[in-house]
Write a protein that holds these residues in place. Structure first.
Motif: not given
Length: 510
Positions: A31-34, A36-42
Motif C-alpha cells: 500500500v505504501a508503494k502504491r 508513493a506511485e500515485l503521489s508521483a503520478a499526481v
C-alpha cells in the motif's frame, strides 16, 4: 498426550499469528508503494497541466495554405514556455483558440451580436467623397463618377464584412485584384499613375485568416519598420506581397505572441468568452432553479421497501401516485395521521432577475457597446435614458473609423481614381458622416436659429447678405445648396408694423 496436543496447538497459533503479521506487513509495504506511485503520478500530472497552462502552442495551419515543399515562416519561432518566461499565467487562456473554434463560437447569438453590431455601426451612416478645402475647380462630375464606381464595387458592404470578419477571427484581409497582374502577385504594388493606369482595377476580395499565413517577415532587427510585420503571405498555396493585401487588425497582440496567433490580433470573441460563459452558466442555473424551485415531500413508512419486498414497492408507488393526483387546490390531501407527514421547501426567486441582468450587462463590457444597441434593453427607472451612453458609443465608433477604416478607404479611393482617370487628385478625399443624425424638428430649429443670427449680423453691418447667400449655396446639407450666388432676387417694398401695430416705412435697400 493431552499436553503434547496442547503444545502443538500453541505452536500452530504462534505460526499463524506470525504469518498474519508477515502478511499485514507485506500488505502495508504494498500500500505504501502504491501510494508513493500515485503521489508521483499526481505530481507529474499537475506539473504537466501547469506547464500546458503556462505554454503557448503554434497555430494549426490548414493543409494547402502553404505551397508544397515550403514551410510557413512562423515554424522558425516557438512560443512554448513563453508564459513561464514572463513568470505569469495567462488570465483566461493559454493560447490562441484557433479559427475553427472561433467559427463555431460565431454561431451563437451571444457572441455574434457584438461583431454584427459594431460592423453595422461603423458603416451605418458611411460617408461621402468631397473636395478638401475650398477648391475652385468644378469636381461635381468627377465625384459623381467616383461614388458610382465605389457603389458598383460594393465597398460599403465589403467594409462591413471586413470588420465583422476581423472581430470574429482577429484578422481580415482584402486582396487588391489588378488586371494583368495575375502572375505578379508576389511583387510589390505601387499605387500611383506610373504603375497603374485607366481600367486597372478588377475589384477586391475578402480573405478570411484561416486561408493565409506569413511567408516572410523580419524577426532579427527591431530597429527596422518591418520588424514582425510580414512582407509576403501564403494564401492557399499562392504567395502574395503584403502591398496587395489590406490587412485589418484592430486589437493587435505584442510581438512575442504574434507567431502563436498566426500574426492575427485578439478576436473579440476570445475577449468575450469568459463573460459569455458566465452568462450562459447563470441562465442555465436559473432555469434549473425555476424548474425545481419547490420541493414537496411526504414522510411515510419505508420499512417494506428497505426489506426488499416487491409488495412494499408497489404500495409505495400507488401511494405516491395518489398523492400526486390529489395535490392541487380542488382536492383533498389525505395522510395517515400517525405515520405520514407533509413538508415543502420553496426557494425564493425574488432576486433572480437582478442576478441575470448583471450577468448579461457584463457581456457588453469588452466591446464598449451600450445594452440598448447590443441587446435592445432600455434603462429602467424614473427619467432613465441611454442618450449619454449612445453619445459616448458614437465617439468610440468614430475613433475606430478614423484609426482603422480611413487608411484602407483612402487606398481604395486612390485605386478608384487611377482606374477611372489614370491619376490621383489629392484634393479628393473621403469624409465619414456623423453617426448622430438629427430629426426634422431639430434641423428646423437649428436653421431658424441660424437665420435669426444672420439677420442680426446683417442689420448690425457685420455681414453682407451676399456672404450669407454664398454660405447657404455651399451648405450641401441645407435646402439652398447649389443656388446661384450672383442671381440675387429683387428687393420688394413691404409694409412693416411696429409692436403697437402702427405702419412704418420700409427701409430703402439702396
Amino acid at each position: 498426550m493431552w499436553k503434547w496436543n496442547k503444545k502443538r496447538k500453541q505452536q500452530e497459533r504462534l505460526i499463524a499469528a506470525q504469518e498474519e503479521a508477515n502478511r499485514l506487513e507485506a500488505e502495508k509495504l504494498r500500500v505504501a508503494k502504491r501510494n508513493a506511485e500515485l503521489s508521483a503520478a499526481v505530481v507529474a500530472l499537475l506539473a504537466e497541466q501547469k506547464q500546458k497552462a503556462r505554454g503557448y502552442t503554434m497555430p494549426t495551419i490548414p493543409e494547402f495554405v502553404t505551397p508544397k515543399g515550403k514551410k510557413p515562416a512562423i515554424a522558425m519561432d516557438s512560443c512554448a514556455g513563453m508564459a513561464a518566461f514572463a513568470n505569469s499565467d495567462p488570465q483566461f487562456y493559454s493560447s490562441f483558440p484557433g479559427y475553427p473554434k472561433l467559427a463555431w463560437m460565431a454561431q451563437s447569438s451571444d457572441y455574434r451580436s457584438v461583431p454584427e453590431t459594431t460592423a453595422n455601426e461603423m458603416t451605418r451612416e458611411w460617408g461621402k467623397v468631397k473636395i478638401k478645402g475650398d477648391g475652385n475647380k468644378d469636381y461635381a462630375d468627377k465625384i459623381s463618377e467616383i461614388e458610382q464606381r465605389i457603389k458598383v464595387l460594393g465597398i460599403r458592404d465589403l467594409m462591413r464584412r471586413h470588420i465583422e470578419t476581423e472581430m470574429i477571427f482577429g484578422r481580415s484581409q482584402l486582396f487588391i485584384d489588378i488586371k494583368g497582374h495575375e502572375n505578379k502577385t508576389d511583387l510589390p504594388l505601387l499605387v500611383n499613375g506610373t504603375s497603374l493606369g485607366k481600367g486597372c482595377l478588377k475589384g477586391f476580395r475578402l480573405i478570411e485568416p484561416i486561408w493565409s499565413t506569413p511567408s516572410m517577415y523580419n524577426a532579427t532587427d527591431p530597429t527596422e519598420s518591418d520588424f514582425f510585420v510580414p512582407s509576403k503571405w501564403f494564401v492557399l498555396g499562392k504567395e502574395i506581397h503584403a502591398d496587395r493585401l489590406m490587412t485589418l487588425i484592430m486589437r493587435p497582440v505584442p510581438d512575442m505572441l504574434k507567431p502563436a496567433y498566426n500574426f492575427s490580433g485578439v478576436s473579440m470573441l476570445q475577449l468575450m468568452q469568459p463573460y459569455v460563459e458566465r452568462w450562459q452558466r447563470t441562465v442555465d442555473s436559473v432555469s434549473d432553479l425555476i424548474h425545481s424551485f419547490s420541493i414537496t415531500g411526504l414522510k411515510t413508512d419505508m420499512q417494506n421497501i428497505l426489506d426488499g419486498g416487491q409488495e412494499g414497492m408497489a404500495q409505495l408507488v400507488m401511494r405516491s401516485q395518489m398523492f400526486s393526483q390529489l395535490r392541487n387546490n380542488q382536492n383533498l390531501m389525505l395522510m395517515d395521521k400517525n405515520m405520514e407527514e407533509f413538508f415543502q421547501f420553496n426557494t425564493p426567486l425574488s432576486t433572480l432577475d437582478n442576478l441575470m441582468q448583471k450577468a448579461q450587462e457584463q457581456m457588453a463590457g469588452p466591446s464598449h457597446t451600450p445594452l440598448v444597441k447590443l441587446l435592445g434593453i432600455t434603462p429602467s427607472g424614473l427619467n432613465a435614458n441611454s442618450e449619454g451612453e449612445i453619445r459616448v458609443y458614437n465617439d468610440y465608433i468614430a475613433s475606430l473609423q478614423e484609426a482603422h477604416l480611413r487608411p484602407q478607404i483612402e487606398t481604395i479611393l486612390n485605386l478608384v481614381q487611377l482606374d477611372l482617370f489614370g491619376e490621383i487628385d489629392e484634393q479628393i478625399v473621403f469624409e465619414f458622416s456623423p453617426l448622430e443624425q438629427m430629426n426634422d424638428e431639430q434641423k428646423a430649429t437649428i436653421a431658424k436659429t441660424k437665420a435669426d443670427a444672420d439677420a442680426v449680423y446683417v442689420q448690425a453691418g457685420v455681414l453682407a447678405a451676399e456672404e450669407i447667400r454664398e454660405r447657404l449655396a455651399k451648405d450641401e446639407s441645407g435646402d439652398y445648396s447649389g443656388i446661384d450666388v450672383e442671381d440675387v432676387p429683387e428687393s420688394l417694398d413691404m409694409e412693416l408694423f411696429d409692436d403697437a401695430g402702427n405702419k412704418e416705412e420700409a427701409a430703402n435697400p439702396a
